[in-house]
Design an enzyme around this catalytic site. Structure first.
Site, PDB file in Angstrom:
ATOM      1  N   ALA A 126     -23.519  27.374   7.596  1.00 23.82           N
ATOM      2  CA  ALA A 126     -24.127  27.656   6.232  1.00 23.82           C
ATOM      3  C   ALA A 126     -22.896  28.014   5.050  1.00 23.82           C
ATOM      4  O   ALA A 126     -22.915  27.928   4.083  1.00 23.82           O
ATOM      5  CB  ALA A 126     -25.436  28.410   6.364  1.00 23.82           C
ATOM      6  N   THR A 127     -22.344  29.345   5.855  1.00 22.62           N
ATOM      7  CA  THR A 127     -21.263  29.649   5.010  1.00 22.62           C
ATOM      8  C   THR A 127     -20.429  28.750   4.404  1.00 22.62           C
ATOM      9  O   THR A 127     -20.072  28.686   3.267  1.00 22.62           O
ATOM     10  CB  THR A 127     -20.480  30.619   5.841  1.00 22.62           C
ATOM     11  OG1 THR A 127     -21.310  31.835   6.555  1.00 22.62           O
ATOM     12  CG2 THR A 127     -19.346  31.359   5.002  1.00 22.62           C
ATOM     13  N   ASN A 179     -32.982  36.501   4.177  1.00 24.19           N
ATOM     14  CA  ASN A 179     -32.772  37.016   5.742  1.00 24.19           C
ATOM     15  C   ASN A 179     -33.117  38.148   6.068  1.00 24.19           C
ATOM     16  O   ASN A 179     -33.532  38.446   7.227  1.00 24.19           O
ATOM     17  CB  ASN A 179     -31.380  36.529   5.952  1.00 24.19           C
ATOM     18  CG  ASN A 179     -30.263  37.135   4.814  1.00 24.19           C
ATOM     19  OD1 ASN A 179     -30.357  37.006   4.062  1.00 24.19           O
ATOM     20  ND2 ASN A 179     -29.325  37.985   5.454  1.00 24.19           N
ATOM     21  N   GLN A 200     -32.732  30.115   6.113  1.00 21.73           N
ATOM     22  CA  GLN A 200     -33.723  31.057   6.937  1.00 21.73           C
ATOM     23  C   GLN A 200     -35.035  30.280   6.698  1.00 21.73           C
ATOM     24  O   GLN A 200     -36.341  30.662   7.214  1.00 21.73           O
ATOM     25  CB  GLN A 200     -34.147  32.282   6.525  1.00 21.73           C
ATOM     26  CG  GLN A 200     -32.699  33.210   6.701  1.00 21.73           C
ATOM     27  CD  GLN A 200     -32.812  33.533   8.143  1.00 21.73           C
ATOM     28  OE1 GLN A 200     -33.699  33.259   8.904  1.00 21.73           O
ATOM     29  NE2 GLN A 200     -31.633  34.242   8.794  1.00 21.73           N
ATOM     30  N   SER A 206     -28.104  25.896   8.722  1.00 22.76           N
ATOM     31  CA  SER A 206     -27.290  26.177   9.623  1.00 22.76           C
ATOM     32  C   SER A 206     -27.924  26.007  11.159  1.00 22.76           C
ATOM     33  O   SER A 206     -29.378  26.463  11.341  1.00 22.76           O
ATOM     34  CB  SER A 206     -27.011  27.686   9.463  1.00 22.76           C
ATOM     35  OG  SER A 206     -26.012  28.109  10.615  1.00 22.76           O
ATOM     36  N   HIS A 233     -27.223  27.358  14.022  1.00 20.77           N
ATOM     37  CA  HIS A 233     -27.680  28.398  14.979  1.00 20.77           C
ATOM     38  C   HIS A 233     -28.666  29.272  14.529  1.00 20.77           C
ATOM     39  O   HIS A 233     -29.122  30.254  15.282  1.00 20.77           O
ATOM     40  CB  HIS A 233     -26.430  29.170  15.153  1.00 20.77           C
ATOM     41  CG  HIS A 233     -25.794  30.057  14.241  1.00 20.77           C
ATOM     42  ND1 HIS A 233     -26.112  31.444  14.225  1.00 20.77           N
ATOM     43  CD2 HIS A 233     -25.115  30.063  13.132  1.00 20.77           C
ATOM     44  CE1 HIS A 233     -25.743  32.135  12.996  1.00 20.77           C
ATOM     45  NE2 HIS A 233     -25.308  31.409  12.488  1.00 20.77           N
ATOM     46  N   THR A 260     -12.236  15.863  12.344  1.00 17.82           N
ATOM     47  CA  THR A 260     -13.000  15.262  13.262  1.00 17.82           C
ATOM     48  C   THR A 260     -14.450  15.651  13.516  1.00 17.82           C
ATOM     49  O   THR A 260     -14.606  17.066  13.506  1.00 17.82           O
ATOM     50  CB  THR A 260     -12.009  15.101  14.449  1.00 17.82           C
ATOM     51  OG1 THR A 260     -10.759  14.576  14.163  1.00 17.82           O
ATOM     52  CG2 THR A 260     -12.935  14.555  15.608  1.00 17.82           C
ATOM     53  N   CYS A 315     -21.304  47.130   7.950  1.00 11.67           N
ATOM     54  CA  CYS A 315     -20.207  48.127   8.278  1.00 11.67           C
ATOM     55  C   CYS A 315     -18.984  47.512   8.005  1.00 11.67           C
ATOM     56  O   CYS A 315     -18.241  46.768   8.532  1.00 11.67           O
ATOM     57  CB  CYS A 315     -20.265  48.154   9.937  1.00 11.67           C
ATOM     58  SG  CYS A 315     -19.435  49.673  10.355  1.00 11.67           S
TER      59      CYS A 315
HETATM   60  C1  LIG Z   1     -27.063  33.318   8.820  1.00 10.82           C
HETATM   61  C2  LIG Z   1     -27.141  32.908   7.309  1.00 10.82           C
HETATM   62  C3  LIG Z   1     -26.095  32.565   6.696  1.00 10.82           C
HETATM   63  C4  LIG Z   1     -24.695  32.136   7.239  1.00 10.82           C
HETATM   64  O1  LIG Z   1     -24.952  31.103   8.175  1.00 10.82           O
HETATM   65  P1  LIG Z   1     -23.667  30.708   9.354  1.00 10.82           P
HETATM   66  O2  LIG Z   1     -24.099  29.434   9.478  1.00 10.82           O
HETATM   67  O3  LIG Z   1     -23.700  31.767  10.132  1.00 10.82           O
HETATM   68  O4  LIG Z   1     -22.519  30.540   8.295  1.00 10.82           O
HETATM   69  C5  LIG Z   1     -26.235  32.397   5.066  1.00 10.82           C
HETATM   70  N1  LIG Z   1     -27.223  32.589   4.455  1.00 10.82           N
HETATM   71  C6  LIG Z   1     -28.372  33.194   5.049  1.00 10.82           C
HETATM   72  C7  LIG Z   1     -29.703  33.376   4.410  1.00 10.82           C
HETATM   73  C8  LIG Z   1     -28.226  33.297   6.486  1.00 10.82           C
HETATM   74  O5  LIG Z   1     -29.259  33.810   7.059  1.00 10.82           O
END
Ligand SMILES: *Cc1c(COP(=O)(O)O)cnc(C)c1O
Length: 381
Positions: free
Chosen positions: A74-75, A154, A182, A202, A204, A240, A325
């Site tokens: 997502a980033t 999130n 989310q 995303s 994961h 790729t 942090c």
């Molecule tokens: C986890 C998250 C991201 C970042 O996603 P990645 O795939 O880890 O880069 C962005 N936005 C929200 C709301 C998230 O929960």
């Protein structure tokens, strides 16, 4: 770490992998290793698998195949979208509207653009975590090119009124983008119905291994090259393709499409049980609107408790306190302070985010442990 030994209530950070996703992707980690861009038969077969996967991901959000761009997560999708719109639409204007509770992927990208001469409006949120639509209307200008508001927060699970926001943005001639990281896999999404121009997701966060995500971009939208190279992904994001990740993401979309409803009902019941029991603790309250909230998340403030200390004492329960942090200085959650919580209240707040592998037994154990720890901390003080 074994899922049987820890009570994992931190699904918004990342999720364990669904076994069926692993099974679907594993041939692509061994025999089916070819480069889908290759013109030999192995490559062509892979290219077809990738195409099929793209249709599946597109279908999942009501989009078309050519509107999906694969990214590393997502980033990256957020960076491609916001910086890309900023660059390509700068002739129209240099004003972007977002809100103060976005993920840092959005906030820091906007900060970067501010340094490049763009003007960013960070909409405030109410105590409940919702943006004010009148405030949004008043912030829109002739030079506003993009409105970017997340679908589901999130940290609190609060759901923004995306459809209304999109329509207000469009009335003013701006594009609408949403970080749906989310939301995907938890609620049904139809980009046309909602009026979304750009959306990121995303893998994961959807029971897929890390390193795969996607950007939906409405086909009328043009974005500049983000990664220069072999011209993959419409020439916007060369490199790729992550074939195993792509197959995994498509499988997760397929599973979510058929099981999302029943999973959400079950998770929601577990969350209600957890929340109602924890709210019996003296002074505890929920951060964020509980009606407009995703099924798996609750953020609870235990006044006068230090969530960090509490989390440190929970050896086998994984939860999050949302504080960042940075350079050894612990800062309170920007989401909670934007909602008007004091620093102490923010430091006393814990996010519980459940997922499809949680059991009632786990929830009961977590309730017992947390209730004891919080009561002990009160007694210590
Ligand atoms: C986890 C998250 C991201 C970042 O996603 P990645 O795939 O880890 O880069 C962005 N936005 C929200 C709301 C998230 O929960």
């Amino acid at each position: 770490m074994n899922l049987n030994e820890i009570i994992y209530l931190d699904y918004n950070s990342t999720t364990p992998i669904d076994k069926r996703v692993l099974d679907a992707m594993s041939p692509f980690l061994s025999d089916n290793f070819a480069n889908p861009s290759s013109t030999h038969h192995f490559g062509i077969n892979l290219n077809e698998a990738v195409k099929k996967a793209r249709i599946q991901v597109a279908d999942f959000i009501g989009a078309e195949e050519n509107e999906i761009l694969y990214t590393s997560g997502a980033t990256e999708a957020i960076n491609i979208a916001i910086k890309g719109v900023a660059e390509n639409y700068s002739a129209k204007g240099k004003h972007i509207i977002t809100d103060s509770t976005e993920h840092y992927a959005v906030l820091d990208t906007c900060k970067h653009l501010e340094n490049k001469g763009y003007e960013i409006t960070y909409l405030p949120v109410s105590k409940e975590g919702l943006i004010d639509l009148t405030e949004l209307r008043n912030s829109l200008r002739a030079d506003t090119i993009l409105v970017c508001v997340m679908y589901v927060n999130n940290e609190t699970g609060v759901i923004q009124p995306i459809k209304e926001i999109a329509s207000i943005a469009h009335e003013a001639g701006a594009l609408f983008m949403t970080d749906a990281t989310q939301a995907t896999g938890k609620i049904e999404i139809d980009v046309d119905d909602l009026g979304i121009d750009l959306l990121c997701l995303s893998g994961h966060k959807m029971y897929v291994p890390k390193g795969i995500g996607a950007l939906y971009m409405r086909k009328e939208i043009k974005l500049p090259t983000f990664m220069h190279g072999g011209g993959h992904e419409k020439g916007i994001r060369s490199g790729t393709l992550n074939v195993p990740g792509i197959i995994a993401l498509a499988k997760a979309c397929e599973i979510a499409q058929s099981e999302m409803k029943q999973d959400s009902d079950r998770i929601s019941a577990l969350l209600n049980e957890l929340e109602s029991k924890l709210l019996k603790i003296d002074g505890a309250f929920v951060n964020g609107n509980r009606e407009h909230r995703i099924c798996n998340t609750t953020n609870i403030c235990f006044p006068n408790v230090d969530a960090n200390v509490l989390i440190g004492r929970m050896k086998n329960v994984a939860v999050s306190n949302g504080s960042a942090c940075t350079s050894a200085v612990v800062k309170p959650s920007h989401v909670l302070t934007a909602m008007g919580l004091s620093e102490d209240e923010a430091f006393g707040s814990i996010r519980f985010s459940l997922g499809k592998f949680n059991t009632q037994q786990e929830v009961l154990s977590a309730i017992k442990l947390i209730s004891e720890l919080v009561t002990n901390q009160y007694n210590d003080a």
